[in-house]
Design an enzyme around this catalytic site. Structure first.
Site, PDB file in Angstrom:
ATOM      1  N   ASN A 233       0.847  -1.194   0.000  1.00  0.00           N
ATOM      2  CA  ASN A 233       0.000   0.000   0.000  1.00  0.00           C
ATOM      3  C   ASN A 233       0.887   1.250   0.000  1.00  0.00           C
ATOM      4  O   ASN A 233       1.679   1.446   0.924  1.00  0.00           O
ATOM      5  CB  ASN A 233      -0.880  -0.059   1.257  1.00  0.00           C
ATOM      6  CG  ASN A 233      -1.837   1.100   1.337  1.00  0.00           C
ATOM      7  OD1 ASN A 233      -1.474   2.220   1.021  1.00  0.00           O
ATOM      8  ND2 ASN A 233      -3.053   0.849   1.766  1.00  0.00           N
TER       9      ASN A 233
ATOM     10  N   HIS B 119       0.866   5.930   1.955  1.00  0.00           N
ATOM     11  CA  HIS B 119       1.679   6.701   2.900  1.00  0.00           C
ATOM     12  C   HIS B 119       2.710   7.569   2.192  1.00  0.00           C
ATOM     13  O   HIS B 119       3.143   8.583   2.718  1.00  0.00           O
ATOM     14  CB  HIS B 119       2.322   5.756   3.918  1.00  0.00           C
ATOM     15  CG  HIS B 119       1.302   4.854   4.561  1.00  0.00           C
ATOM     16  ND1 HIS B 119       0.526   5.269   5.607  1.00  0.00           N
ATOM     17  CD2 HIS B 119       0.903   3.611   4.242  1.00  0.00           C
ATOM     18  CE1 HIS B 119      -0.307   4.283   5.928  1.00  0.00           C
ATOM     19  NE2 HIS B 119      -0.100   3.275   5.120  1.00  0.00           N
TER      20      HIS B 119
ATOM     21  N   ARG C 117       3.017  18.811   1.653  1.00  0.00           N
ATOM     22  CA  ARG C 117       3.440  20.063   1.005  1.00  0.00           C
ATOM     23  C   ARG C 117       2.563  20.416  -0.195  1.00  0.00           C
ATOM     24  O   ARG C 117       2.839  21.352  -0.914  1.00  0.00           O
ATOM     25  CB  ARG C 117       4.896  19.936   0.545  1.00  0.00           C
ATOM     26  CG  ARG C 117       5.888  19.973   1.672  1.00  0.00           C
ATOM     27  CD  ARG C 117       5.985  21.383   2.254  1.00  0.00           C
ATOM     28  NE  ARG C 117       6.745  21.412   3.475  1.00  0.00           N
ATOM     29  CZ  ARG C 117       8.051  21.661   3.548  1.00  0.00           C
ATOM     30  NH1 ARG C 117       8.740  21.885   2.460  1.00  0.00           N
ATOM     31  NH2 ARG C 117       8.652  21.682   4.698  1.00  0.00           N
TER      32      ARG C 117
ATOM     33  N   HIS D 227      -5.672   3.560  -1.715  1.00  0.00           N
ATOM     34  CA  HIS D 227      -7.002   3.884  -1.208  1.00  0.00           C
ATOM     35  C   HIS D 227      -7.381   5.262  -1.729  1.00  0.00           C
ATOM     36  O   HIS D 227      -6.774   6.258  -1.354  1.00  0.00           O
ATOM     37  CB  HIS D 227      -6.961   3.871   0.326  1.00  0.00           C
ATOM     38  CG  HIS D 227      -8.279   4.121   0.983  1.00  0.00           C
ATOM     39  ND1 HIS D 227      -8.442   4.060   2.346  1.00  0.00           N
ATOM     40  CD2 HIS D 227      -9.498   4.431   0.482  1.00  0.00           C
ATOM     41  CE1 HIS D 227      -9.694   4.325   2.652  1.00  0.00           C
ATOM     42  NE2 HIS D 227     -10.363   4.573   1.532  1.00  0.00           N
TER      43      HIS D 227
ATOM     44  N   ARG E 112      -9.565   7.910  -1.251  1.00  0.00           N
ATOM     45  CA  ARG E 112     -10.548   8.382  -0.260  1.00  0.00           C
ATOM     46  C   ARG E 112     -11.443   9.428  -0.893  1.00  0.00           C
ATOM     47  O   ARG E 112     -11.032  10.151  -1.798  1.00  0.00           O
ATOM     48  CB  ARG E 112      -9.834   8.962   0.957  1.00  0.00           C
ATOM     49  CG  ARG E 112      -9.029   7.941   1.742  1.00  0.00           C
ATOM     50  CD  ARG E 112      -8.496   8.559   3.017  1.00  0.00           C
ATOM     51  NE  ARG E 112      -9.557   8.743   3.977  1.00  0.00           N
ATOM     52  CZ  ARG E 112      -9.790   7.918   5.003  1.00  0.00           C
ATOM     53  NH1 ARG E 112      -9.028   6.882   5.217  1.00  0.00           N
ATOM     54  NH2 ARG E 112     -10.786   8.146   5.821  1.00  0.00           N
TER      55      ARG E 112
ATOM     56  N   ARG F  82      -7.466  12.864   0.409  1.00  0.00           N
ATOM     57  CA  ARG F  82      -6.441  13.456   1.297  1.00  0.00           C
ATOM     58  C   ARG F  82      -5.027  12.988   0.969  1.00  0.00           C
ATOM     59  O   ARG F  82      -4.066  13.634   1.334  1.00  0.00           O
ATOM     60  CB  ARG F  82      -6.751  13.187   2.768  1.00  0.00           C
ATOM     61  CG  ARG F  82      -6.510  11.779   3.203  1.00  0.00           C
ATOM     62  CD  ARG F  82      -6.516  11.669   4.707  1.00  0.00           C
ATOM     63  NE  ARG F  82      -7.869  11.778   5.234  1.00  0.00           N
ATOM     64  CZ  ARG F  82      -8.278  11.095   6.315  1.00  0.00           C
ATOM     65  NH1 ARG F  82      -7.443  10.304   6.950  1.00  0.00           N
ATOM     66  NH2 ARG F  82      -9.498  11.216   6.754  1.00  0.00           N
TER      67      ARG F  82
ATOM     68  N   GLU G  75      -8.716   0.449  -3.140  1.00  0.00           N
ATOM     69  CA  GLU G  75      -9.620   0.513  -1.987  1.00  0.00           C
ATOM     70  C   GLU G  75     -10.526   1.722  -2.149  1.00  0.00           C
ATOM     71  O   GLU G  75     -10.046   2.814  -2.495  1.00  0.00           O
ATOM     72  CB  GLU G  75      -8.826   0.673  -0.694  1.00  0.00           C
ATOM     73  CG  GLU G  75      -7.958  -0.509  -0.357  1.00  0.00           C
ATOM     74  CD  GLU G  75      -7.170  -0.248   0.930  1.00  0.00           C
ATOM     75  OE1 GLU G  75      -7.327   0.822   1.548  1.00  0.00           O
ATOM     76  OE2 GLU G  75      -6.389  -1.122   1.296  1.00  0.00           O
TER      77      GLU G  75
ATOM     78  N   THR H  11      -8.306   3.837   8.205  1.00  0.00           N
ATOM     79  CA  THR H  11      -9.540   3.050   8.249  1.00  0.00           C
ATOM     80  C   THR H  11      -9.701   2.418   9.630  1.00  0.00           C
ATOM     81  O   THR H  11      -8.801   1.754  10.123  1.00  0.00           O
ATOM     82  CB  THR H  11      -9.485   1.936   7.179  1.00  0.00           C
ATOM     83  OG1 THR H  11      -9.061   2.517   5.954  1.00  0.00           O
ATOM     84  CG2 THR H  11     -10.833   1.281   7.009  1.00  0.00           C
TER      85      THR H  11
ATOM     86  N   GLU I 278     -11.121  -9.322   2.990  1.00  0.00           N
ATOM     87  CA  GLU I 278      -9.854  -8.965   3.641  1.00  0.00           C
ATOM     88  C   GLU I 278     -10.179  -8.801   5.118  1.00  0.00           C
ATOM     89  O   GLU I 278     -10.942  -7.912   5.500  1.00  0.00           O
ATOM     90  CB  GLU I 278      -9.283  -7.661   3.070  1.00  0.00           C
ATOM     91  CG  GLU I 278      -7.977  -7.260   3.759  1.00  0.00           C
ATOM     92  CD  GLU I 278      -7.363  -5.988   3.173  1.00  0.00           C
ATOM     93  OE1 GLU I 278      -7.613  -5.670   1.986  1.00  0.00           O
ATOM     94  OE2 GLU I 278      -6.637  -5.306   3.925  1.00  0.00           O
TER      95      GLU I 278
ATOM     96  N   HIS J  64      -3.932  -4.479   7.606  1.00  0.00           N
ATOM     97  CA  HIS J  64      -4.004  -3.369   8.547  1.00  0.00           C
ATOM     98  C   HIS J  64      -3.154  -3.645   9.780  1.00  0.00           C
ATOM     99  O   HIS J  64      -3.365  -4.634  10.478  1.00  0.00           O
ATOM    100  CB  HIS J  64      -5.435  -3.038   8.984  1.00  0.00           C
ATOM    101  CG  HIS J  64      -5.619  -1.567   9.211  1.00  0.00           C
ATOM    102  ND1 HIS J  64      -5.126  -0.923  10.308  1.00  0.00           N
ATOM    103  CD2 HIS J  64      -6.188  -0.627   8.441  1.00  0.00           C
ATOM    104  CE1 HIS J  64      -5.411   0.357  10.213  1.00  0.00           C
ATOM    105  NE2 HIS J  64      -6.059   0.578   9.095  1.00  0.00           N
TER     106      HIS J  64
HETATM  107  N1  PXP Z   1      -5.958  -2.862   4.169  1.00  0.00           N
HETATM  108  C1  PXP Z   1      -6.873  -1.868   4.239  1.00  0.00           C
HETATM  109  C2  PXP Z   1      -8.285  -2.168   3.844  1.00  0.00           C
HETATM  110  C3  PXP Z   1      -6.500  -0.566   4.652  1.00  0.00           C
HETATM  111  O1  PXP Z   1      -7.421   0.412   4.703  1.00  0.00           O
HETATM  112  C4  PXP Z   1      -5.151  -0.330   4.980  1.00  0.00           C
HETATM  113  C5  PXP Z   1      -4.724   1.044   5.407  1.00  0.00           C
HETATM  114  O2  PXP Z   1      -4.793   1.930   4.370  1.00  0.00           O
HETATM  115  C6  PXP Z   1      -4.242  -1.386   4.869  1.00  0.00           C
HETATM  116  C7  PXP Z   1      -4.677  -2.644   4.487  1.00  0.00           C
HETATM  117  C8  PXP Z   1      -2.786  -1.201   5.193  1.00  0.00           C
HETATM  118  O3  PXP Z   1      -2.660  -0.930   6.551  1.00  0.00           O
HETATM  119  P1  PXP Z   1      -1.229  -0.488   7.122  1.00  0.00           P
HETATM  120  O4  PXP Z   1      -0.882   0.807   6.468  1.00  0.00           O
HETATM  121  O5  PXP Z   1      -1.482  -0.379   8.586  1.00  0.00           O
HETATM  122  O6  PXP Z   1      -0.271  -1.583   6.769  1.00  0.00           O
END
Ligand code: PXP
Length: 239
Positions: free
Chosen positions: A7, A10, A18, A43, A45, A49, A70, A101, A151, A191
């Site tokens: 993912n 981040h 910025r 994801h 959103r 964001r 996502e 989430t 999931e 997660h």
């Molecule tokens: N799975 C889902 C559905 C999520 O919303 C997230 C967070 O964006 C993740 C996995 C990944 O979680 P983490 O960033 O804590 O590894």
């Protein structure tokens, strides 16, 4: 062999700090692929964001691996999913005030709208996964929507692991994995997973895919993203 979905939200979060152009989550996704990612997760959103429409469109055009998009059950993000047609769309709950989430999707409480979203995605050739708590009621509801996969939310397990008492949450996850398999649902987890706790959940019955973001992107600050992905892949098993 468990597939690793990386993912890269981040990375987009750092860029949005910025509101600029770097670091680019699209470049990061390509680096993650070079490190061995099997899937790239983003994801989109509703408030945009971190990940933007531009990111999703560019990833759809340039990824070598499948995209897991996502999204909430909401019209505008669903429209983009129908446009770019990722391999997998994961339906997640979304609240604007949350940092990330929180909690799984209440499939049982909104069966018809989830079923309708799954059907629209299926018509476009997109398989759907539902992000749910390891709760038999939600899994039974998930099976009734026509979704291919669930999931399981591993956030509570990750907290319990950190507190030194993971067993009750591990038992919940194992039972949920068994139930998902009995219901004919494919199994992913995600997660809060990191380089330490992942070892405790990699043996869940029938587990096919993990989605991990924060731990990998954090480690990438020190070792680089390719290496951070490679290290996580090594923990998931052979080769
Ligand atoms: N799975 C889902 C559905 C999520 O919303 C997230 C967070 O964006 C993740 C996995 C990944 O979680 P983490 O960033 O804590 O590894």
């Amino acid at each position: 062999m468990i597939r690793l979905g990386v993912n890269v939200d981040h990375v987009a979060t750092v860029r949005q700090a910025r509101r600029g152009h770097e670091p680019d989550p699209v470049t990061a996704a390509h680096e993650a692929e070079l490190g061995g990612a099997d899937v790239i997760t983003v994801h989109l959103r509703e408030d945009r964001r971190h990940v933007t429409d531009r990111d999703v469109r560019l990833l759809a055009q340039t990824l070598q691996t499948p995209m897991n998009l996502e999204l909430a059950v909401a019209a505008d993000v669903l429209a983009l999913a129908l446009e770019v047609r990722p391999r997998l769309a994961t339906l997640v709950p979304e609240r604007r005030e949350e940092v990330t989430t929180e909690g799984g999707l209440d499939v049982a409480g909104q069966l018809e709208s989830v079923r309708a979203a799954v059907a629209r995605l299926a018509e476009a050739g997109v398989a759907t996964s539902l992000f749910v708590d390891p709760d038999p009621r939600q899994l039974e509801a998930a099976a009734r929507t026509g979704a291919a996969q669930v999931e399981l939310h591993t956030g509570p397990f990750a907290h319990a692991w950190r507190a030194g008492a993971p067993d009750p949450e591990l038992t919940r996850l194992r039972r949920a994995a068994d139930t998902a398999l009995e219901l004919g649902l494919r199994l992913a987890i995600g997660h809060g997973l990191d380089y330490r706790n992942v070892v405790a959940v990699r043996g869940l019955p029938g587990l096919e895919e993990m989605h991990i973001g924060h731990a990998i992107v954090s480690r990438a600050l020190y070792v680089g993203l390719r290496e951070a992905v490679r290290q996580m892949k090594a923990l998931l098993g052979p080769p």
